[in-house]
Design a protein around this motif. Structure first.
Motif, PDB file in Angstrom:
ATOM      1  N   ILE B 142      -0.533  -5.445  -8.691  1.00 27.86           N
ATOM      2  CA  ILE B 142      -0.474  -4.040  -8.271  1.00 27.86           C
ATOM      3  C   ILE B 142       0.515  -3.938  -7.110  1.00 27.86           C
ATOM      4  CG2 ILE B 142      -1.778  -2.106  -7.283  1.00 27.86           C
ATOM      5  CD1 ILE B 142      -4.333  -3.464  -8.403  1.00 27.86           C
ATOM      6  N   VAL B 143       1.329  -2.901  -7.116  1.00 30.12           N
ATOM      7  CA  VAL B 143       2.138  -2.564  -5.944  1.00 30.12           C
ATOM      8  C   VAL B 143       1.873  -1.086  -5.658  1.00 30.12           C
ATOM      9  CG1 VAL B 143       4.466  -2.256  -5.021  1.00 30.12           C
ATOM     10  CG2 VAL B 143       3.943  -4.270  -6.405  1.00 30.12           C
ATOM     11  N   THR B 144       1.410  -0.786  -4.465  1.00 27.00           N
ATOM     12  CA  THR B 144       1.069   0.609  -4.168  1.00 27.00           C
ATOM     13  C   THR B 144       1.218   0.913  -2.686  1.00 27.00           C
ATOM     14  OG1 THR B 144      -0.651   2.314  -4.329  1.00 27.00           O
ATOM     15  CG2 THR B 144      -1.402   0.085  -3.879  1.00 27.00           C
ATOM     16  N   ASP B 145       1.496   2.171  -2.393  1.00 25.98           N
ATOM     17  CA  ASP B 145       1.473   2.606  -0.995  1.00 25.98           C
ATOM     18  C   ASP B 145       0.078   3.122  -0.610  1.00 25.98           C
ATOM     19  OD1 ASP B 145       1.857   4.779  -2.655  1.00 25.98           O
ATOM     20  OD2 ASP B 145       3.737   5.435  -1.737  1.00 25.98           O
ATOM     21  N   GLY B 146      -0.887   2.970  -1.501  1.00 25.05           N
ATOM     22  CA  GLY B 146      -2.281   3.307  -1.197  1.00 25.05           C
ATOM     23  C   GLY B 146      -3.034   2.120  -0.617  1.00 25.05           C
ATOM     24  N   ARG B 147      -4.359   2.245  -0.581  1.00 23.35           N
ATOM     25  CA  ARG B 147      -5.221   1.207  -0.008  1.00 23.35           C
ATOM     26  C   ARG B 147      -6.101   0.580  -1.097  1.00 23.35           C
ATOM     27  NH1 ARG B 147      -9.192   3.137   3.521  1.00 23.35           N
ATOM     28  NH2 ARG B 147      -9.003   5.220   2.654  1.00 23.35           N
ATOM     29  N   MET B 148      -6.695  -0.571  -0.763  1.00 22.60           N
ATOM     30  CA  MET B 148      -7.654  -1.206  -1.669  1.00 22.60           C
ATOM     31  C   MET B 148      -8.926  -1.642  -0.951  1.00 22.60           C
ATOM     32  SD  MET B 148      -6.316  -1.327  -4.772  1.00 22.60           S
ATOM     33  CE  MET B 148      -7.016  -2.656  -5.728  1.00 22.60           C
ATOM     34  N   SER B 149      -8.981  -1.497   0.367  1.00 22.15           N
ATOM     35  CA  SER B 149     -10.150  -1.933   1.143  1.00 22.15           C
ATOM     36  C   SER B 149     -10.304  -3.440   1.147  1.00 22.15           C
ATOM     37  CB  SER B 149     -11.430  -1.291   0.626  1.00 22.15           C
ATOM     38  OG  SER B 149     -12.539  -1.771   1.354  1.00 22.15           O
ATOM     39  N   GLY B 150     -11.481  -3.888   1.530  1.00 23.00           N
ATOM     40  CA  GLY B 150     -11.723  -5.313   1.695  1.00 23.00           C
ATOM     41  C   GLY B 150     -12.068  -6.007   0.409  1.00 23.00           C
ATOM     42  N   ALA B 151     -12.202  -5.262  -0.655  1.00 23.39           N
ATOM     43  CA  ALA B 151     -12.699  -5.854  -1.880  1.00 23.39           C
ATOM     44  C   ALA B 151     -11.661  -5.781  -2.983  1.00 23.39           C
ATOM     45  CB  ALA B 151     -13.976  -5.145  -2.313  1.00 23.39           C
ATOM     46  N   SER B 152     -10.405  -6.118  -2.630  1.00 29.65           N
ATOM     47  CA  SER B 152      -9.335  -5.936  -3.608  1.00 29.65           C
ATOM     48  C   SER B 152      -9.436  -6.914  -4.762  1.00 29.65           C
ATOM     49  CB  SER B 152      -7.970  -6.004  -2.932  1.00 29.65           C
ATOM     50  OG  SER B 152      -7.901  -7.072  -2.039  1.00 29.65           O
ATOM     51  N   GLY B 153     -10.136  -8.020  -4.575  1.00 30.01           N
ATOM     52  CA  GLY B 153     -10.502  -8.832  -5.720  1.00 30.01           C
ATOM     53  C   GLY B 153      -9.468  -9.833  -6.187  1.00 30.01           C
ATOM     54  N   LYS B 154      -9.555 -10.179  -7.454  1.00 26.95           N
ATOM     55  CA  LYS B 154      -8.834 -11.346  -7.966  1.00 26.95           C
ATOM     56  C   LYS B 154      -7.419 -11.056  -8.430  1.00 26.95           C
ATOM     57  CE  LYS B 154     -11.035 -10.680 -12.475  1.00 26.95           C
ATOM     58  NZ  LYS B 154     -12.057 -11.183 -13.406  1.00 26.95           N
ATOM     59  N   VAL B 155      -7.058  -9.762  -8.517  1.00 31.23           N
ATOM     60  CA  VAL B 155      -5.710  -9.381  -8.943  1.00 31.23           C
ATOM     61  C   VAL B 155      -4.836  -9.228  -7.698  1.00 31.23           C
ATOM     62  CG1 VAL B 155      -4.338  -7.594 -10.080  1.00 31.23           C
ATOM     63  CG2 VAL B 155      -6.611  -8.181 -10.962  1.00 31.23           C
ATOM     64  N   PRO B 156      -3.667  -9.887  -7.663  1.00 31.20           N
ATOM     65  CA  PRO B 156      -2.827  -9.731  -6.466  1.00 31.20           C
ATOM     66  C   PRO B 156      -2.369  -8.276  -6.315  1.00 31.20           C
ATOM     67  CG  PRO B 156      -1.631 -10.867  -8.220  1.00 31.20           C
ATOM     68  CD  PRO B 156      -3.050 -10.745  -8.674  1.00 31.20           C
ATOM     69  N   ALA B 157      -2.513  -7.764  -5.107  1.00 27.93           N
ATOM     70  CA  ALA B 157      -2.226  -6.348  -4.875  1.00 27.93           C
ATOM     71  C   ALA B 157      -1.410  -6.202  -3.592  1.00 27.93           C
ATOM     72  CB  ALA B 157      -3.522  -5.556  -4.775  1.00 27.93           C
ATOM     73  N   ALA B 158      -0.163  -5.780  -3.726  1.00 29.63           N
ATOM     74  CA  ALA B 158       0.678  -5.474  -2.567  1.00 29.63           C
ATOM     75  C   ALA B 158       0.393  -4.024  -2.194  1.00 29.63           C
ATOM     76  CB  ALA B 158       2.149  -5.663  -2.899  1.00 29.63           C
ATOM     77  N   ILE B 159      -0.330  -3.854  -1.105  1.00 30.86           N
ATOM     78  CA  ILE B 159      -0.823  -2.524  -0.738  1.00 30.86           C
ATOM     79  C   ILE B 159      -0.185  -2.075   0.571  1.00 30.86           C
ATOM     80  CG2 ILE B 159      -2.984  -2.823  -1.989  1.00 30.86           C
ATOM     81  CD1 ILE B 159      -4.330  -3.575   0.638  1.00 30.86           C
ATOM     82  N   HIS B 160      -0.449  -0.816   0.944  1.00 27.58           N
ATOM     83  CA  HIS B 160       0.079  -0.236   2.192  1.00 27.58           C
ATOM     84  C   HIS B 160       1.611  -0.298   2.212  1.00 27.58           C
ATOM     85  CE1 HIS B 160      -3.864  -1.560   4.506  1.00 27.58           C
ATOM     86  NE2 HIS B 160      -4.124  -1.058   3.323  1.00 27.58           N
ATOM     87  N   VAL B 161       2.278  -0.250   1.062  1.00 28.79           N
ATOM     88  CA  VAL B 161       3.742  -0.383   1.060  1.00 28.79           C
ATOM     89  C   VAL B 161       4.356   0.710   1.935  1.00 28.79           C
ATOM     90  CG1 VAL B 161       5.848  -0.312  -0.321  1.00 28.79           C
ATOM     91  CG2 VAL B 161       3.817  -1.483  -1.203  1.00 28.79           C
ATOM     92  N   THR B 162       5.171   0.274   2.886  1.00 26.20           N
ATOM     93  CA  THR B 162       5.792   1.176   3.862  1.00 26.20           C
ATOM     94  C   THR B 162       7.295   0.927   3.890  1.00 26.20           C
ATOM     95  OG1 THR B 162       3.797   1.023   5.208  1.00 26.20           O
ATOM     96  CG2 THR B 162       5.747   1.919   6.281  1.00 26.20           C
ATOM     97  N   PRO B 163       8.159   1.911   3.896  1.00 34.25           N
ATOM     98  CA  PRO B 163       7.833   3.339   3.880  1.00 34.25           C
ATOM     99  C   PRO B 163       7.306   3.796   2.517  1.00 34.25           C
ATOM    100  CG  PRO B 163      10.209   2.999   3.877  1.00 34.25           C
ATOM    101  CD  PRO B 163       9.602   1.661   4.051  1.00 34.25           C
ATOM    102  N   GLU B 164       6.392   4.739   2.579  1.00 36.40           N
ATOM    103  CA  GLU B 164       5.744   5.213   1.365  1.00 36.40           C
ATOM    104  C   GLU B 164       6.680   6.088   0.537  1.00 36.40           C
ATOM    105  OE1 GLU B 164       3.028   8.243   3.879  1.00 36.40           O
ATOM    106  OE2 GLU B 164       2.923   8.553   1.700  1.00 36.40           O
ATOM    107  N   ALA B 165       6.351   6.207  -0.754  1.00 38.50           N
ATOM    108  CA  ALA B 165       7.207   6.948  -1.677  1.00 38.50           C
ATOM    109  C   ALA B 165       7.402   8.392  -1.227  1.00 38.50           C
ATOM    110  CB  ALA B 165       6.612   6.909  -3.081  1.00 38.50           C
ATOM    111  N   ALA B 166       6.365   9.001  -0.691  1.00 38.59           N
ATOM    112  CA  ALA B 166       6.421  10.431  -0.367  1.00 38.59           C
ATOM    113  C   ALA B 166       7.414  10.756   0.748  1.00 38.59           C
ATOM    114  CB  ALA B 166       5.033  10.936   0.021  1.00 38.59           C
ATOM    115  N   VAL B 167       7.773   9.762   1.559  1.00 35.04           N
ATOM    116  CA  VAL B 167       8.768  10.033   2.603  1.00 35.04           C
ATOM    117  C   VAL B 167      10.091   9.354   2.253  1.00 35.04           C
ATOM    118  CG1 VAL B 167       7.015  10.348   4.390  1.00 35.04           C
ATOM    119  CG2 VAL B 167       8.024   8.089   4.075  1.00 35.04           C
ATOM    120  N   GLY B 168      10.294   9.112   0.976  1.00 33.42           N
ATOM    121  CA  GLY B 168      11.581   8.588   0.527  1.00 33.42           C
ATOM    122  C   GLY B 168      11.669   7.073   0.500  1.00 33.42           C
ATOM    123  N   GLY B 169      10.541   6.387   0.526  1.00 32.03           N
ATOM    124  CA  GLY B 169      10.536   4.929   0.444  1.00 32.03           C
ATOM    125  C   GLY B 169      11.078   4.449  -0.897  1.00 32.03           C
ATOM    126  N   PRO B 170      11.448   3.161  -0.961  1.00 30.04           N
ATOM    127  CA  PRO B 170      12.054   2.615  -2.179  1.00 30.04           C
ATOM    128  C   PRO B 170      11.173   2.754  -3.423  1.00 30.04           C
ATOM    129  CG  PRO B 170      12.250   1.066  -0.353  1.00 30.04           C
ATOM    130  CD  PRO B 170      11.401   2.177   0.140  1.00 30.04           C
TER     131      PRO B 170
END
Lengths: 423, 249
Positions: B142-170
């Motif tokens: 997963i790649v997201t500018d959202g959150r997953m909390s402490g229980a993101s689990g067994k799937v690798p998740a790149a979260i909190h991507v900054t700068p976020e899409a809504a402000v023109g992030g990549p």
């Protein structure tokens, strides 16, 4: 030296802290009594801490100046106009009213996040009268200063309400400020457990950083269905192998009573961090609600809050307490325990509140390399190692000045080596 | 450091007990255990679960992100696969339900989920679906500018991507099929495409499109919130001028 406050300079018996009260007396014998004293601070942790001190010196100094000047004006209610003060205690019992009129005794604000939606917060329904009673017995007085909202990410997961969740942290900080803005208080008790509530309460409390503040947890629910089993049923449901009834059965067996959810997510990470920041009573996080020990700890928290007010001789303001060492300790504890990723947001937001204003990303750049591009947390402090000892013994940053000098025993070498491994 | 019970953290190695004596039960603190009572939960530092990060930062042309590796098996910590881009987690779940994700490796890019877009929700509902695909042998992340909390689990998740899409992030310029690499061992978040020449696609909801569950009341938060790597706070912006001066000095 920057960062030394009046209460630190006041000195006192280091072994028992500066503040005499019954809780401290009970805890007094415990200082490094088992082993050879605090472990040496790992050089990288020391250097990171030093860099934060250095780079944020101006913003931290500005913050401390602000709260110290606020502290000099307390107790604020003695300066309130008569109409203001009368409003402030209009609903108090006659004897409480007399105390508030006279001044002299500390008046503590209770800021509560009680509601029935969060199983972790439901136990707070009973807390205000218990806290008030304990505070009166300890020589203080208390008022519920305000309530703050609290929402459950578990209930709103995957639904529109979740889109208010992160914003709610800052709403809670603002609501905490509104509660404390009545300017009637000498200290505060913060009642909250879950994800956004503890960081929000702390950010709000740090705006009133001159007030001694104790966080009062409510404890976890007892264990239900093992988490692996819950995850297995959820996945089976996603594949259509089991129906809604089986899924609900599993979920209800997991989340089954009052208290915090029983996995190490954001709420329980909060609890660990409040202990490492020194804002809870020791070991008070994970005692189940509705038990005699929980009740005793709640009363002891109230008593402690009275004991650290200016009227009791040595104020321990929350803004002085959440300093560079405390924040670094919190980062280390979060990483060492595999805590919630949400705290890579919240710890930064909390630190910003205690460095007026502060850019934690800058000060926490990895050492010796290029600046990390706007990093929230230091890469170099990475590790899922357990704490060197249970609940934080040996966490770097523990000030060795107040404890016995480190002996070079086997336990000490083991801890030092372990820290060297992952840092 | 100082605590509400005095100087240093030594007292926090103690645990509270109610001990009975002649006068009834009294609260006291006793020394905590010297060794772990359950090494499957708490390990000694001489034998840790892992010697490196349970939470790591990723950097690269897609921005900075956080990944929690502690529950991700070592063989899943590097995923290189074509992107499937979704602007709403419901679209992702619908595609999963239609079987469109079956039998292929993929990096699910869930964007417009950042603090300024929609309040940076936790996206836990993604985890069971992606867990199913991973168990079937597909390479997923997963790649997201959202959150997953402490229980993101067994799937690798790149979260909190900054700068976020809504402000023109990549993330706004990533398209289906771009090869995205989530590498939690080297700390990289890569995309094998030149994003600079591209236009952004997709967008977050506009303020006049927010209706229901009170979200329409929070426009001032969406407009005023700072980036995730600065705490995603509405209390930051006013301070930026002085702050920048201090940090850059």
């Amino acid at each position: 030296m920057r960062g030394r406050s009046r209460w630190r300079e006041a000195g006192g018996p280091a072994r028992c802290g500066l503040v005499p009260n019954r809780t401290l007396e009970r805890l007094g014998g415990a200082v490094w009594s088992q082993t050879a004293g605090p472990p040496a601070l790992h050089p990288t942790v020391a250097a990171v801490t030093e860099r934060i001190v250095e780079r944020s010196a101006r913003t931290r100094a500005a913050y401390l100046e602000r709260i110290r000047s606020a502290a000099e004006r307390v107790p604020a209610r003695t300066r309130l106009g008569c109409a203001n003060l009368a409003h402030g205690f209009a609903a108090a019992e006659p004897e409480e009213k007399a105390v508030l009129r006279r001044g002299g005794k500390p008046n503590l604000a209770i800021v509560t996040s009680y509601n029935d939606m969060l199983s972790a917060h439901q136990p707070y329904v009973d807390y205000p009268p218990v806290l008030k009673d304990a505070i009166i017995r300890a020589g203080g007085i208390a008022q519920v200063a305000g309530g703050v909202p609290a929402m459950c990410d578990g209930i709103t997961q995957g639904r529109d309400g979740m889109q208010l969740s992160l914003y709610s942290r800052d709403v809670i900080a603002m609501a905490t400020a509104i509660a404390l803005s009545h300017d009637m208080f000498d200290g505060a008790l913060m009642l909250g457990v879950c994800d956004k509530i503890v960081p929000g309460l702390l950010i709000g409390a740090l705006s009133f950083g001159h007030l001694p503040t104790v966080f009062v947890p409510a404890g976890p629910m007892t264990s239900g269905l093992p988490n692996k089993e819950k995850a297995r049923v959820r996945q089976q449901y996603a594949e259509g192998l089991v129906g809604r009834e089986e899924l609900l059965e599993a979920e209800a067996a997991s989340y089954h009573s009052r208290g915090t959810c029983t996995f190490y997510g954001t709420a329980n990470s909060n609890q660990l961090l409040m202990e490492v920041l020194g804002l809870h009573l020791p070991g008070s996080s994970f005692v189940n609600p509705g038990t005699p020990l929980r009740d005793a700890l709640t009363r002891a928290a109230a008593e402690t809050a009275v004991g650290i007010t200016a009227q009791s001789g040595g104020p321990v303001p929350v803004g002085e307490l959440v300093d560079e060492k405390a924040v670094v300790n919190a980062c280390v504890a979060l990483l060492a325990s595999g805590g919630s990723t949400n705290h890579t947001l919240h710890l930064v937001a909390i630190a910003r509140a205690a460095w007026r204003p502060a850019h934690l990303a800058g000060p926490l750049r990895p050492l010796g390399g290029r600046p990390a591009p706007r990093a929230g947390l230091p890469q170099r402090i990475g590790g899922r190692e357990p704490l060197p000892r249970r609940r934080g013994r040996g966490l770097p940053g523990a000030d060795p000045a107040g404890a016995r000098p480190p002996a070079r025993g086997r336990a000490h070498r083991r801890r030092t080596r372990a820290l060297a491994l992952h840092l | 450091m100082h605590t509400v019970v005095g100087r240093g953290l030594s007292r926090y190695t103690c645990e509270p007990r109610l001990l009975r004596d002649g006068k009834g039960a009294g609260l006291t603190w006793v020394d905590g255990p010297e060794t772990s009572l359950d090494p499957t939960v708490l390990r000694p530092t001489s034998d840790p679960f892992a010697t490196d990060g349970g939470v790591k930062m990723l950097t690269g042309p897609l921005g900075t992100a956080v990944v929690k590796t502690s529950a991700v098996a070592p063989e899943h910590r590097v995923v290189r696969a074509p992107a499937m881009v979704f602007d709403d987690q419901a679209d992702f779940l619908a595609a999963f339900g239609r079987g469109e994700l079956d039998g292929r490796d993929l990096v699910a890019v869930i964007r417009y989920q950042g603090p300024a877009a929609n309040g940076m929700p936790e996206l836990h509902k993604l985890t069971p679906a992606l867990g199913v695909l991973q168990d079937r042998g597909q390479r997923v992340a997963i790649v997201t500018d959202g959150r997953m909390s402490g229980a993101s689990g067994k799937v690798p998740a790149a979260i909190h991507v900054t700068p976020e899409a809504a402000v023109g992030g990549p993330l706004a310029r990533v398209r289906d099929g771009d090869i995205v690499t989530v590498d939690a061992s080297t700390g990289r978040l890569e995309v094998a495409a030149d994003l600079s020449a591209r236009e952004a696609t997709g967008r977050p909801a506009l303020d006049n499109e927010w209706v229901g569950t009170g979200r329409e009341l929070f426009a001032v938060f969406r407009a005023g919130i700072g980036p995730a790597d600065e705490g995603a706070s509405v209390f930051g912006r006013w301070a930026m001028t002085e702050e920048s001066a201090v940090v850059d000095a």
